[in-house]
Design an enzyme around this catalytic site. Structure first.
Site, PDB file in Angstrom:
ATOM      1  N   ASP A 118       0.857  -1.170   0.000  1.00 12.98           N
ATOM      2  CA  ASP A 118       0.000   0.000   0.000  1.00 12.98           C
ATOM      3  C   ASP A 118       0.906   1.237   0.000  1.00 12.98           C
ATOM      4  OD1 ASP A 118      -2.336   1.657   0.441  1.00 12.98           O
ATOM      5  OD2 ASP A 118      -1.735   1.756   2.546  1.00 12.98           O
ATOM      6  N   ASP A 134      -0.198   5.240   0.851  1.00 16.90           N
ATOM      7  CA  ASP A 134      -0.470   6.193   1.936  1.00 16.90           C
ATOM      8  C   ASP A 134      -0.658   5.466   3.262  1.00 16.90           C
ATOM      9  OD1 ASP A 134      -0.977   8.995   0.573  1.00 16.90           O
ATOM     10  OD2 ASP A 134      -1.960   7.492  -0.689  1.00 16.90           O
ATOM     11  N   ASP A 158      -2.252  -0.456   5.876  1.00 13.91           N
ATOM     12  CA  ASP A 158      -2.656   0.125   7.156  1.00 13.91           C
ATOM     13  C   ASP A 158      -4.153   0.298   7.315  1.00 13.91           C
ATOM     14  OD1 ASP A 158      -3.069   3.586   6.876  1.00 13.91           O
ATOM     15  OD2 ASP A 158      -2.610   2.300   5.165  1.00 13.91           O
TER      16      ASP A 158
END
Length: 251
Positions: free
Chosen positions: A24, A26, A200
């Protein structure tokens, strides 16, 4: 699913041996910002990902909610595979691209989102090639109204609704990060490797489930929570440190 009462261990240093790595962006490789346009990869990250991609013989992909063209512009090219817009569009280093048809009602959706943002200070509209996102990180009080608007627009225009961290997105196609990983694992250079995915957000749970089903492992970034990930790292700094250490043996 691992519950919040179970503390996840840090990933072992040898986890990337024979792995295909999916990251991922961001909140995983770069810190979250109030405005998505303020995020830029620093020189250290660019060098790190170049080393990681070399160590894994090209088995490196960024799987992100951002448009793939935005990742290309930030990195000055396509040095790795990109699964953009939550995995509904793809770009490969050899120049190939793939994606759905543009939704017919996207202009109307954008117009309503911009009108909403104009009436709610701090709300930002993020334009994407296959959809649009409403960010309310700077206006948390607008959350309920933003989600209500997104739900109405999704139903009216047949778009997929994707919640995220302090944002909600509408897009064409019903793909997700897990489906993107599954697709990439079926072709070179990832085929035959063991997938590892770092993320996240709740949107990354699809990716964690996918790599688990394929015999790999997910790594949650951030605080403990219920998750399908097997391992956890505290933050972006810990991610970069682990990637640097985990690839040293393969350079």
């Amino acid at each position: 699913m691992i519950d919040t009462n179970t503390r996840l261990p840090a990933p072992p240093r040898d986890l990337l041996g024979g792995a295909g790595l999916f990251l991922d962006f961001d909140g995983t490789l770069v810190e979250l910002q109030d405005r998505p346009d303020l995020v830029h990869p620093d020189a250290e990250l660019i060098r790190l990902l170049a080393r990681v991609g070399h160590a894994l013989d090209g088995r490196l992909a960024i799987v992100t909610g951002r448009a793939s063209e935005r990742i290309v512009s930030m990195f000055g090219g396509t040095p790795f595979v990109i699964g953009g817009s939550h995995g509904v569009e793809f770009r490969w280093p050899d120049g190939r691209t793939a994606g759905p048809e543009l939704p017919a009602g996207l202009d109307d959706v954008m117009a309503e989102m911009r009108a909403f943002a104009a009436g709610h200070e701090g709300v930002i509209v993020e334009t994407k090639p296959y959809g649009a996102g409403l960010h309310y990180r700077m206006a948390p009080g607008a959350e309920a109204e933003a989600h209500a608007l997104a739900e109405r627009l999704a139903a009216a225009h047949g778009l997929h609704l994707q919640p995220g961290k302090m944002m909600v997105e509408l897009r064409a196609g019903a793909g997700d990060k897990g489906a993107a990983i599954e697709r990439l694992m079926g072709e070179p250079p990832f085929a035959g490797s063991r997938p590892v995915f770092l993320g996240d957000d709740v949107t990354d749970e699809d990716g964690f489930r996918a790599v688990e089903a394929l015999g790999g492992a997910g790594i949650l970034i951030g605080p403990e929570r219920e998750t399908h990930a097997r391992y956890r790292l505290d933050d972006v700094t810990a991610v970069r440190q682990w990637l640097a250490r985990a690839t040293e043996a393969y350079l």
